[in-house]
Design a protein around this motif. Sequence first.
Motif, PDB file in Angstrom:
ATOM      1  N   CYS B  73       0.851  -1.193   0.000  1.00  0.00           N
ATOM      2  CA  CYS B  73       0.000   0.000   0.000  1.00  0.00           C
ATOM      3  C   CYS B  73       0.883   1.238   0.000  1.00  0.00           C
ATOM      4  CB  CYS B  73      -0.920   0.007   1.218  1.00  0.00           C
ATOM      5  SG  CYS B  73      -2.056   1.399   1.215  1.00  0.00           S
ATOM      6  N   LEU B  74       0.677   2.085  -0.974  1.00  0.00           N
ATOM      7  CA  LEU B  74       1.492   3.295  -1.099  1.00  0.00           C
ATOM      8  C   LEU B  74       0.920   4.477  -0.316  1.00  0.00           C
ATOM      9  CD1 LEU B  74       2.366   3.327  -4.926  1.00  0.00           C
ATOM     10  CD2 LEU B  74       3.767   2.511  -3.038  1.00  0.00           C
ATOM     11  N   GLY B  85       3.301  -1.430   4.005  1.00  0.00           N
ATOM     12  CA  GLY B  85       2.571  -0.185   3.833  1.00  0.00           C
ATOM     13  C   GLY B  85       3.454   1.015   4.083  1.00  0.00           C
ATOM     14  N   ARG B  86       3.207   2.070   3.329  1.00  0.00           N
ATOM     15  CA  ARG B  86       3.990   3.295   3.538  1.00  0.00           C
ATOM     16  C   ARG B  86       3.340   4.097   4.664  1.00  0.00           C
ATOM     17  NH1 ARG B  86       6.011   6.671  -1.615  1.00  0.00           N
ATOM     18  NH2 ARG B  86       3.765   6.795  -2.066  1.00  0.00           N
ATOM     19  N   LEU B  87       4.218   4.711   5.463  1.00  0.00           N
ATOM     20  CA  LEU B  87       3.744   5.452   6.635  1.00  0.00           C
ATOM     21  C   LEU B  87       3.739   6.954   6.359  1.00  0.00           C
ATOM     22  CD1 LEU B  87       5.610   3.466   9.454  1.00  0.00           C
ATOM     23  CD2 LEU B  87       3.313   3.106   8.543  1.00  0.00           C
ATOM     24  N   ASP B  88       2.984   7.637   7.141  1.00  0.00           N
ATOM     25  CA  ASP B  88       2.910   9.099   7.063  1.00  0.00           C
ATOM     26  C   ASP B  88       4.079   9.714   7.854  1.00  0.00           C
ATOM     27  OD1 ASP B  88       0.936  11.652   8.457  1.00  0.00           O
ATOM     28  OD2 ASP B  88       1.416  11.470   6.329  1.00  0.00           O
ATOM     29  N   ARG B  89       4.825  10.556   7.286  1.00  0.00           N
ATOM     30  CA  ARG B  89       4.713  11.345   6.096  1.00  0.00           C
ATOM     31  C   ARG B  89       5.450  10.634   4.937  1.00  0.00           C
ATOM     32  NH1 ARG B  89       7.708  16.658   7.293  1.00  0.00           N
ATOM     33  NH2 ARG B  89       9.250  15.021   7.750  1.00  0.00           N
ATOM     34  N   ILE B  90       4.919  10.714   3.764  1.00  0.00           N
ATOM     35  CA  ILE B  90       5.500  10.017   2.620  1.00  0.00           C
ATOM     36  C   ILE B  90       6.961  10.389   2.428  1.00  0.00           C
ATOM     37  CG2 ILE B  90       5.435   9.897   0.096  1.00  0.00           C
ATOM     38  CD1 ILE B  90       2.380   9.861   0.284  1.00  0.00           C
ATOM     39  N   GLU B  91       7.288  11.643   2.624  1.00  0.00           N
ATOM     40  CA  GLU B  91       8.664  12.105   2.375  1.00  0.00           C
ATOM     41  C   GLU B  91       9.664  11.504   3.360  1.00  0.00           C
ATOM     42  OE1 GLU B  91       5.958  13.942   2.830  1.00  0.00           O
ATOM     43  OE2 GLU B  91       6.343  15.742   4.041  1.00  0.00           O
ATOM     44  N   ASN B 167      12.784   6.301  -2.696  1.00  0.00           N
ATOM     45  CA  ASN B 167      11.615   7.159  -2.501  1.00  0.00           C
ATOM     46  C   ASN B 167      10.845   7.256  -3.811  1.00  0.00           C
ATOM     47  OD1 ASN B 167       9.845   8.849  -1.125  1.00  0.00           O
ATOM     48  ND2 ASN B 167      11.506   9.942  -0.112  1.00  0.00           N
ATOM     49  N   GLY B 168       9.679   7.868  -3.764  1.00  0.00           N
ATOM     50  CA  GLY B 168       8.878   8.017  -4.970  1.00  0.00           C
ATOM     51  C   GLY B 168       7.708   7.056  -4.982  1.00  0.00           C
ATOM     52  N   ASP B 169       6.966   7.078  -6.075  1.00  0.00           N
ATOM     53  CA  ASP B 169       5.725   6.314  -6.176  1.00  0.00           C
ATOM     54  C   ASP B 169       5.785   5.169  -7.177  1.00  0.00           C
ATOM     55  OD1 ASP B 169       3.722   9.306  -5.734  1.00  0.00           O
ATOM     56  OD2 ASP B 169       4.498   7.887  -4.268  1.00  0.00           O
ATOM     57  N   ASP B 170       6.940   4.886  -7.713  1.00  0.00           N
ATOM     58  CA  ASP B 170       7.074   3.779  -8.659  1.00  0.00           C
ATOM     59  C   ASP B 170       7.387   2.511  -7.874  1.00  0.00           C
ATOM     60  OD1 ASP B 170       9.143   3.175 -11.650  1.00  0.00           O
ATOM     61  OD2 ASP B 170       7.608   1.965 -10.636  1.00  0.00           O
ATOM     62  N   LEU B 171       6.399   1.626  -7.754  1.00  0.00           N
ATOM     63  CA  LEU B 171       6.576   0.413  -6.943  1.00  0.00           C
ATOM     64  C   LEU B 171       7.739  -0.431  -7.443  1.00  0.00           C
ATOM     65  CD1 LEU B 171       5.503  -1.348  -4.629  1.00  0.00           C
ATOM     66  CD2 LEU B 171       3.927  -2.399  -6.272  1.00  0.00           C
ATOM     67  N   ASP B 172       7.973  -0.392  -8.732  1.00  0.00           N
ATOM     68  CA  ASP B 172       9.039  -1.215  -9.301  1.00  0.00           C
ATOM     69  C   ASP B 172      10.415  -0.771  -8.809  1.00  0.00           C
ATOM     70  OD1 ASP B 172      10.618  -2.055 -12.299  1.00  0.00           O
ATOM     71  OD2 ASP B 172       9.468  -3.467 -11.090  1.00  0.00           O
ATOM     72  N   GLU B 173      10.511   0.467  -8.337  1.00  0.00           N
ATOM     73  CA  GLU B 173      11.788   0.932  -7.773  1.00  0.00           C
ATOM     74  C   GLU B 173      12.061   0.290  -6.417  1.00  0.00           C
ATOM     75  OE1 GLU B 173      13.633   4.325  -8.811  1.00  0.00           O
ATOM     76  OE2 GLU B 173      12.934   3.446 -10.687  1.00  0.00           O
ATOM     77  N   TYR B 174      11.023  -0.207  -5.786  1.00  0.00           N
ATOM     78  CA  TYR B 174      11.149  -0.752  -4.438  1.00  0.00           C
ATOM     79  C   TYR B 174      11.257  -2.278  -4.441  1.00  0.00           C
ATOM     80  CZ  TYR B 174       9.417   3.793  -2.787  1.00  0.00           C
ATOM     81  OH  TYR B 174       9.242   5.132  -2.526  1.00  0.00           O
ATOM     82  N   SER B 176      10.496  -6.187  -6.623  1.00  0.00           N
ATOM     83  CA  SER B 176      10.066  -7.024  -7.724  1.00  0.00           C
ATOM     84  C   SER B 176       8.841  -7.801  -7.257  1.00  0.00           C
ATOM     85  CB  SER B 176      11.186  -7.988  -8.101  1.00  0.00           C
ATOM     86  OG  SER B 176      11.484  -8.833  -6.988  1.00  0.00           O
ATOM     87  N   SER B 177       8.069  -8.309  -8.191  1.00  0.00           N
ATOM     88  CA  SER B 177       6.950  -9.196  -7.894  1.00  0.00           C
ATOM     89  C   SER B 177       6.049  -8.640  -6.799  1.00  0.00           C
ATOM     90  CB  SER B 177       7.485 -10.580  -7.484  1.00  0.00           C
ATOM     91  OG  SER B 177       6.467 -11.532  -7.499  1.00  0.00           O
ATOM     92  N   ALA B 178       5.535  -7.449  -7.048  1.00  0.00           N
ATOM     93  CA  ALA B 178       4.668  -6.804  -6.069  1.00  0.00           C
ATOM     94  C   ALA B 178       3.574  -6.058  -6.798  1.00  0.00           C
ATOM     95  CB  ALA B 178       5.469  -5.844  -5.187  1.00  0.00           C
ATOM     96  N   THR B 179       2.440  -5.921  -6.146  1.00  0.00           N
ATOM     97  CA  THR B 179       1.357  -5.136  -6.704  1.00  0.00           C
ATOM     98  C   THR B 179       0.813  -4.201  -5.639  1.00  0.00           C
ATOM     99  OG1 THR B 179      -0.136  -6.981  -6.212  1.00  0.00           O
ATOM    100  CG2 THR B 179       0.585  -6.731  -8.492  1.00  0.00           C
ATOM    101  N   ILE B 180       0.134  -3.180  -6.117  1.00  0.00           N
ATOM    102  CA  ILE B 180      -0.416  -2.183  -5.205  1.00  0.00           C
ATOM    103  C   ILE B 180      -1.788  -2.636  -4.739  1.00  0.00           C
ATOM    104  CG2 ILE B 180      -1.257   0.197  -5.043  1.00  0.00           C
ATOM    105  CD1 ILE B 180       0.903   0.946  -7.084  1.00  0.00           C
ATOM    106  N   GLU B 181      -2.033  -2.491  -3.454  1.00  0.00           N
ATOM    107  CA  GLU B 181      -3.327  -2.893  -2.904  1.00  0.00           C
ATOM    108  C   GLU B 181      -4.418  -1.987  -3.452  1.00  0.00           C
ATOM    109  OE1 GLU B 181      -3.885  -2.310   1.359  1.00  0.00           O
ATOM    110  OE2 GLU B 181      -4.836  -4.277   1.450  1.00  0.00           O
TER     111      GLU B 181
END
Lengths: 133, 181
Positions: B73-74, B85-91, B167-174, B176-181
């Motif tokens: 989850c982004l 899951g990403r936590l607040d604050r995104i930055e 950092n960023g919103d490209d899941l592939d940068e983080y 492999s073999s993952a999808t966004i909830e």
Amino acid sequence: MSTFQAQLLNEIAAGHDGPPIPESKRVYFQERYRERLFDFIITRFNIQKQFGLTKAKLARRIGRSPETITRWLSGPSNLESDSVSELLLGINAEEMDMDAHSVLDRAPANVYRLSERRLESAGTTSFSHRVAR
Amino acid sequence: MSIRAEWQRLVAQQELFRLPELQGDPRVRTVLMTREVQDDLTKELPEGPEANRRSRLLARLHGIVAGRHLVVCLIPFEARKAVIGRLDRIEDAVWDIRCQDSPAVRIFCRFVERDVLFAATCRPRSVSVSWLDYLPLGDRNSKEWKKGIEATKRQWGMFFPAHDPVNGDDLDEYLSSATIE
């Protein structure tokens, strides 16, 4: 074998007359099974998405609500065997092949062949494509 | 020095610890642990619900290492069944590895590079857990969440002072073999 692995497996390796396998170790393998089963199913689903499968279509095909499909495909869970059967059938007209492997004396895996194995085992053609041929 | 060379050096010098995979599993991803997390995962626990809880967490971590498909989850506060899951604050670029079984625990982490996670600290989610020396995280705006995030950032600064986490919103940068909830 690493110390961690030896400790994890010592009661399991003791054989039929060995001590009871501690619950925490049984739980470890239960969770591991859930993770592997989810990976198995979601890999197949993701491949069939390339051929037009959606959660909505899958839900309709197997008579389940879209919310149920979303829940089943959201992460590892304690799926019932009936649910697994339905998912495989609906995703790519498959049923589970039964096999088991020892958790003892496992050879180190060749990680570079992982992607090949996943594609081979998941199948790269869709059911509808096979029917069309 | 590249961040890869950096973490490999830290592992070789046993300043960070690499979670070993179960023999026979592929090693697709790397989970680097602080000594604190390693101790949490290996300390002796009597048989019972707490040990079971930790076993599930360990199996989940091994699944991450073995390259199992991950649902991520982004968007902070919106994770339902996502494993990460990403936590607040995104930055801040801090994430948590989530284990839902009750009592739930969370491992705070950052991404060192693709498929390499830095696991900084483990905290109980809603109720105290005997093998973790922290108060439960509780409400999303609680001090405990902030403490966990700050501890992760602080630990990162100790080990990787010259590098930023992924950092960023490209899941592939983080991953492999993952999808966004």
